[in-house]
Structure formats: structure tokens, C-alpha cells
Design a protein around this motif. Sequence first.
Motif, PDB file in Angstrom:
ATOM      1  N   PRO A   1      10.764  14.113  19.885  1.00 58.32           N
ATOM      2  CA  PRO A   1      11.735  14.383  18.821  1.00 58.32           C
ATOM      3  C   PRO A   1      12.253  15.818  18.815  1.00 58.32           C
ATOM      4  CG  PRO A   1       9.892  13.112  17.983  1.00 58.32           C
ATOM      5  CD  PRO A   1       9.504  13.546  19.355  1.00 58.32           C
ATOM      6  N   GLY A   2      11.367  16.783  19.135  1.00 60.69           N
ATOM      7  CA  GLY A   2      11.795  18.174  19.120  1.00 60.69           C
ATOM      8  C   GLY A   2      12.870  18.438  20.156  1.00 60.69           C
ATOM      9  N   ARG A   3      12.663  17.952  21.364  1.00 60.13           N
ATOM     10  CA  ARG A   3      13.645  18.152  22.425  1.00 60.13           C
ATOM     11  C   ARG A   3      14.926  17.378  22.143  1.00 60.13           C
ATOM     12  NH1 ARG A   3       9.876  17.997  27.877  1.00 60.13           N
ATOM     13  NH2 ARG A   3       8.839  19.995  27.502  1.00 60.13           N
ATOM     14  N   ALA A   4      14.771  16.166  21.621  1.00 63.46           N
ATOM     15  CA  ALA A   4      15.957  15.379  21.294  1.00 63.46           C
ATOM     16  C   ALA A   4      16.797  16.090  20.239  1.00 63.46           C
ATOM     17  CB  ALA A   4      15.554  13.990  20.816  1.00 63.46           C
ATOM     18  N   TYR A   5      16.140  16.680  19.237  1.00 67.62           N
ATOM     19  CA  TYR A   5      16.903  17.350  18.184  1.00 67.62           C
ATOM     20  C   TYR A   5      17.610  18.593  18.722  1.00 67.62           C
ATOM     21  CZ  TYR A   5      18.271  19.273  13.702  1.00 67.62           C
ATOM     22  OH  TYR A   5      19.010  19.754  12.650  1.00 67.62           O
ATOM     23  N   ARG A   6      16.974  19.307  19.659  1.00 71.98           N
ATOM     24  CA  ARG A   6      17.632  20.472  20.251  1.00 71.98           C
ATOM     25  C   ARG A   6      18.901  20.041  20.993  1.00 71.98           C
ATOM     26  NH1 ARG A   6      12.289  21.960  21.382  1.00 71.98           N
ATOM     27  NH2 ARG A   6      12.457  21.474  23.605  1.00 71.98           N
ATOM     28  N   ALA A   7      18.850  18.872  21.661  1.00 73.98           N
ATOM     29  CA  ALA A   7      20.041  18.359  22.341  1.00 73.98           C
ATOM     30  C   ALA A   7      21.136  18.035  21.335  1.00 73.98           C
ATOM     31  CB  ALA A   7      19.685  17.123  23.161  1.00 73.98           C
ATOM     32  N   VAL A   8      20.744  17.463  20.186  1.00 74.73           N
ATOM     33  CA  VAL A   8      21.710  17.144  19.137  1.00 74.73           C
ATOM     34  C   VAL A   8      22.317  18.419  18.555  1.00 74.73           C
ATOM     35  CG1 VAL A   8      21.937  16.203  16.816  1.00 74.73           C
ATOM     36  CG2 VAL A   8      20.673  14.923  18.559  1.00 74.73           C
TER      37      VAL A   8
ATOM     38  N   ARG B   1      19.386   9.139   8.325  1.00 69.99           N
ATOM     39  CA  ARG B   1      18.919   8.326   7.190  1.00 69.99           C
ATOM     40  C   ARG B   1      19.878   8.397   6.008  1.00 69.99           C
ATOM     41  NH1 ARG B   1      13.949  10.783   8.943  1.00 69.99           N
ATOM     42  NH2 ARG B   1      12.436   9.237   9.661  1.00 69.99           N
ATOM     43  N   THR B   2      20.442   9.558   5.745  1.00 65.50           N
ATOM     44  CA  THR B   2      21.256   9.727   4.539  1.00 65.50           C
ATOM     45  C   THR B   2      22.594   9.016   4.611  1.00 65.50           C
ATOM     46  OG1 THR B   2      21.999  11.837   5.484  1.00 65.50           O
ATOM     47  CG2 THR B   2      20.197  11.912   3.878  1.00 65.50           C
ATOM     48  N   THR B   3      23.100   8.778   5.811  1.00 66.61           N
ATOM     49  CA  THR B   3      24.392   8.106   5.953  1.00 66.61           C
ATOM     50  C   THR B   3      24.267   6.662   6.427  1.00 66.61           C
ATOM     51  OG1 THR B   3      24.668   8.825   8.261  1.00 66.61           O
ATOM     52  CG2 THR B   3      25.496  10.301   6.516  1.00 66.61           C
ATOM     53  N   GLY B   4      23.105   6.324   7.020  1.00 66.50           N
ATOM     54  CA  GLY B   4      22.925   4.984   7.573  1.00 66.50           C
ATOM     55  C   GLY B   4      23.699   4.767   8.852  1.00 66.50           C
ATOM     56  N   ILE B   5      24.055   5.841   9.557  1.00 67.57           N
ATOM     57  CA  ILE B   5      24.886   5.762  10.758  1.00 67.57           C
ATOM     58  C   ILE B   5      24.114   6.290  11.961  1.00 67.57           C
ATOM     59  CG2 ILE B   5      26.948   6.749  11.876  1.00 67.57           C
ATOM     60  CD1 ILE B   5      28.284   6.657   9.117  1.00 67.57           C
ATOM     61  N   TYR B   6      24.339   5.664  13.140  1.00 64.21           N
ATOM     62  CA  TYR B   6      23.762   6.210  14.368  1.00 64.21           C
ATOM     63  C   TYR B   6      24.879   6.736  15.265  1.00 64.21           C
ATOM     64  CZ  TYR B   6      24.750   1.806  16.944  1.00 64.21           C
ATOM     65  OH  TYR B   6      25.338   0.726  17.543  1.00 64.21           O
ATOM     66  N   CYS B   7      24.549   7.770  16.039  1.00 65.83           N
ATOM     67  CA  CYS B   7      25.543   8.495  16.821  1.00 65.83           C
ATOM     68  C   CYS B   7      25.018   8.801  18.216  1.00 65.83           C
ATOM     69  CB  CYS B   7      25.890   9.840  16.152  1.00 65.83           C
ATOM     70  SG  CYS B   7      26.486   9.729  14.455  1.00 65.83           S
TER      71      CYS B   7
ATOM     72  N   VAL C   1      28.967  17.173  11.568  1.00 64.06           N
ATOM     73  CA  VAL C   1      28.025  18.232  11.194  1.00 64.06           C
ATOM     74  C   VAL C   1      26.612  17.833  11.596  1.00 64.06           C
ATOM     75  CG1 VAL C   1      27.055  19.518   9.252  1.00 64.06           C
ATOM     76  CG2 VAL C   1      29.493  18.956   9.279  1.00 64.06           C
ATOM     77  N   THR C   2      25.857  18.763  12.152  1.00 61.73           N
ATOM     78  CA  THR C   2      24.495  18.469  12.586  1.00 61.73           C
ATOM     79  C   THR C   2      23.608  18.203  11.373  1.00 61.73           C
ATOM     80  OG1 THR C   2      24.764  19.917  14.497  1.00 61.73           O
ATOM     81  CG2 THR C   2      22.516  19.321  13.884  1.00 61.73           C
ATOM     82  N   PRO C   3      22.964  17.018  11.323  1.00 61.72           N
ATOM     83  CA  PRO C   3      22.133  16.709  10.160  1.00 61.72           C
ATOM     84  C   PRO C   3      20.832  17.508  10.178  1.00 61.72           C
ATOM     85  CG  PRO C   3      21.931  15.003  11.811  1.00 61.72           C
ATOM     86  CD  PRO C   3      22.981  15.941  12.311  1.00 61.72           C
ATOM     87  N   LYS C   4      20.174  17.577   9.024  1.00 63.61           N
ATOM     88  CA  LYS C   4      18.876  18.229   8.950  1.00 63.61           C
ATOM     89  C   LYS C   4      17.853  17.426   9.752  1.00 63.61           C
ATOM     90  CE  LYS C   4      19.637  20.255   4.370  1.00 63.61           C
ATOM     91  NZ  LYS C   4      19.160  20.298   2.957  1.00 63.61           N
ATOM     92  N   ARG C   5      16.917  18.119  10.337  1.00 69.64           N
ATOM     93  CA  ARG C   5      15.913  17.465  11.174  1.00 69.64           C
ATOM     94  C   ARG C   5      15.155  16.397  10.396  1.00 69.64           C
ATOM     95  NH1 ARG C   5      13.370  14.597  13.249  1.00 69.64           N
ATOM     96  NH2 ARG C   5      11.731  14.765  14.811  1.00 69.64           N
ATOM     97  N   ALA C   6      14.878  16.631   9.129  1.00 64.64           N
ATOM     98  CA  ALA C   6      14.100  15.684   8.331  1.00 64.64           C
ATOM     99  C   ALA C   6      14.853  14.376   8.106  1.00 64.64           C
ATOM    100  CB  ALA C   6      13.723  16.309   6.991  1.00 64.64           C
ATOM    101  N   ASN C   7      16.173  14.408   8.262  1.00 67.71           N
ATOM    102  CA  ASN C   7      16.984  13.212   8.001  1.00 67.71           C
ATOM    103  C   ASN C   7      17.298  12.409   9.255  1.00 67.71           C
ATOM    104  OD1 ASN C   7      17.120  13.836   5.275  1.00 67.71           O
ATOM    105  ND2 ASN C   7      18.980  15.076   5.526  1.00 67.71           N
TER     106      ASN C   7
END
Length: 508
Positions: A16-23, A39-45, A52-58
Motif C-alpha cells: 500500500p505504501g508504494r502504491a500510494y506513492r505512485a498515486v 472510500r469517500t466517493t465510492g469511485i475507483y481510478c 485531487v489526490t485523496p488522503k491515504r486513510a481514504n
Amino acid sequence: MTGHIQVRERTSWLDPGRAYRAVAARDSRFDGTFIMAVRTTGIYCRPSCPAVTPKRANVRFFHTAAAAQAAGFRACRRCLPDAVPGSPEWNLRADLAARAMRLISDGVVERDGVPGLARQLGYSQRHLTRVLTTELGAGPLALARAHRAHSARLLIETTDLPVSDIAFAAGFSSVRQFNDTIRAVFAASPSELRQAARRRARTDPAPGRPGQIALRLPFRPPLDAEGVLAFLAARAVPGVEEVDRAEGGYGRTLRLAHGTATAWLRPAADAVHCVLRLTDLRDLGSAVTRLRRLFDLDADPCAVDEVLAADPALAASVAATPGIRVPGSVDGAELLVRAVLGQQVSVAAARTATSALVTALGDRLDVADAGLTRLFPTPEVIAEHGASVLSGPARRTEAVLAVSRALAEGTLDPHVGRDADELRAELEAFPGVGPWTARYVVMRLLGAPDVLLTSDGALRRGAAHLGLPPSPDELARRARAWQPWRSYAGMHLWRASAAVPTNSRRTA
């Protein structure tokens, strides 16, 4: 994000850490290798989504779009996460999940259901479903549903076909199921998707003529398009294939599950423009998958080049030819017959023999498409009539007839879901089929990235030209450092062999 994470590392099943850095870096090299869901939008990308880059927790990460859909997320209508190159992981891995994904992408579930998929893989439906759910987060039906949705979106956005025609062409059992799936996956109706596509039309390729479908096949740059075209041009069989080097295009005929097709491909900066003419729209998804494999469009060129450039003997070749590809195949039976015909002869001689076979036994298209006039002959026809057409060494003719009979009888089935070692052993069991042929078929049919044909004379000449040891054993030892990309290294060596001086060049 600094540096580049190789495929094997980056999919260490989704750190997850590496994936988030890519995002956070909006790194398009990772598009298709994993899915980001918010999670907050219910959308996958896709990872490079410009939103806008979402927060890691979301954020949640998934291996496939199907897994994100199964978890209740909808596809982003801005970044179109299904319109990306596929994951190179399916070729890098040789396990059951990867082989299943290759077959699902080829439309096996739509044609034969989950029982047919399990049968081709040699496992029970229950075991297959358990493995896919554990490894990928979705079972075969969910994975196939995502594939159907992608095929449907292509038809919605690139044709004016009625919704009812698209529904059945994409493999849905009813219009209601089609509408429900499109809304669930894309959070839009088919008509809304079509309208959005028309608004984007000024950046898309020109639409095809009536009866044609114009598509964009994305890839991870760089792409050595000239190298792919040169490889295919050297082997192109008139009537079945045509290469226009001046226009940078390639065309060929296809024999698919429900009918025939012709395809024309022209590489551009960030996608290969493709024009398809299908006799049955149900073959769209399979045709696109096979053409992507032919041009190796799901490869990860940065990861490949990084490993190969670390060897001083290959560094100059990698710098001169970034994004080299290993051309694949659109049909396992065709590739096998052509490979056997090409044993121990030059590429030009193999092309001549194959052209004679096609001229004598290939079916004519009902409607020619420029220079595309014939289909490659079926194994049944070759088995029955090949003896009167084939020339050259008797041992080679017998090998072609033997594999054709096995293909016709169904005792040999070289498809993209095969285990590489099992397929290689089956092929080598045929008299007259040597290790080079078996490994060559595995490399091109399965997209196997780590096959080096050390017995190939041209490859060894290229190795010597680059200062590498030309003997098979020594070259194999040196090539260990190129894992898991030895197939791509072989393409560099083949290319280098063309630069080896010959008597004619020296006297020119």
C-alpha cells in the motif's frame, strides 16, 4: 516518487505504501497494474487520475477493476480506469491466476462459461474460483463481467449501434442485465457514456467507415514501434498480413471464435490506432486482446530497460532502442505451424514456405480489405492436404502434418492459458519439433518474458557483435543477470545480428 519500482517488486502483492506513492506522483507507468478506490466517493481510478489526490486513510487498493467493482466501487468517468494497458504481471507470473486472467481476457468465459475456463486450465471450478478470489479479490464470473463491461463501453463509444445490439455483442444475456451492469460499473447509462465520448471525439482517432470500429490501444511508453513493424514485416505472409513501412502501419486477417476479421494498426505517440472490421461483434474483446498481445502493448518497458541497461554490453542497445517489445501471436495453432516451418531455415525461407501454404490452402475472405485477402489455413485443412503442398525436408513436412493432426483432433491445444513447461514438453514430444521451436512458441504465444533462445544462430551472432559470449552455455550464464526479462534481451541480440557485416556488405 524517485526511481522506478520493477513489476515484481511493485506488485509484491500490492504494497500500500508504494502504491500510494505512485498515486501521489500520478505516475502513468502504474496504470493497469493496480486500481485505486476512494472510500469517500465510492469511485475507483487508475493511479494517474488527474483528480485531487485523496488522503491515504481514504484509499483502498485492488489488483483488478473486477475486485473494486465487487467491493461496491464505480469506475471513474474522468480517467476511464478500464482504458489502460493491462498488467504485465499476467505474463511475468506463470501461476494459475495469471493463466486464468489471460484466458478471461480472450473471452473464454463468454464463449464457454466458467466450466470451459476451468477445463482449459485443468482444475475444478471450485478450486479455480477459490484461487482467483484469494489472489485477485474476485472470482471468474466477476472478472468476466468486468471484461464484458469494457467491451460494451468500447462499442458504446465507438459505434452507433443500438443498445440491444451492443448488449448481446458484448456477451450479456439481456438488455436489462447490460443496462444494470453499465450503471453499476460506470455510474452512467449507455446513452450518457456515448454522449461523453462524443464530447471527447476531437482527441480520439477518426471514426471508422461503416462496418468498421476505430479504437485506441494504449501502452506504457516508450514503444519501439519501428522494431515491432520490422519484425512483423520480415515474416509477413502476403494475403494474411501487410506492412506499410512508409505509413507505419500493419494489417492482418483474424480467425476468431464467431467469425473472421481484419485489423489495421498504426502506432502513435501514446496509443496504437486500430481499425477493426468484424463479421461478428461478439469477437470484439477477443480481437482487441489478441492484437494487444501481438504488439506486446501490456509490457512494462521501464522495468525491462532498467534491468538490461545495467549490463554494459547491452547498455548502448537499450539507449538506442528504448521500449523494445517481444511480438506475440494472435493464434496459437498458426504460430506453431509457422514456427515448425521456420525450423533451421532463414526467416526469408520460412516466409516463402508459409506463403506457399497459405496460397494453396488458405480460405479467401468474402470481402477483401485492401491487401488482406486470405485467412491462415486451419489445422484440419493442413492435416488433410498439406502433404501435397509442402516442400522441403521430409522430416519438416512430417512434423507440420503431425502437429496439424494433433491440433485438429484436439489432443494439442496451444492457448494463452497453458502452463509454459507443460506446453514445451508436449511440443518437444513430437518428432521433428526441437527445443528451439518449443521455446519460441512459449515465448510468443504466452508472452513469456524470460526465454532466451541461446541455440539460435542469429541471436548468438548478435551476442558476439555486442561483446557477449557466443557459446550457448556461456551466454546462458551471462544472461542470468537479465532475469526476468531475457526474452527482451534476445530481441536486442537479434537486432544486433543485423549489424554483423556480411560479404555483400563489405563489398558494397
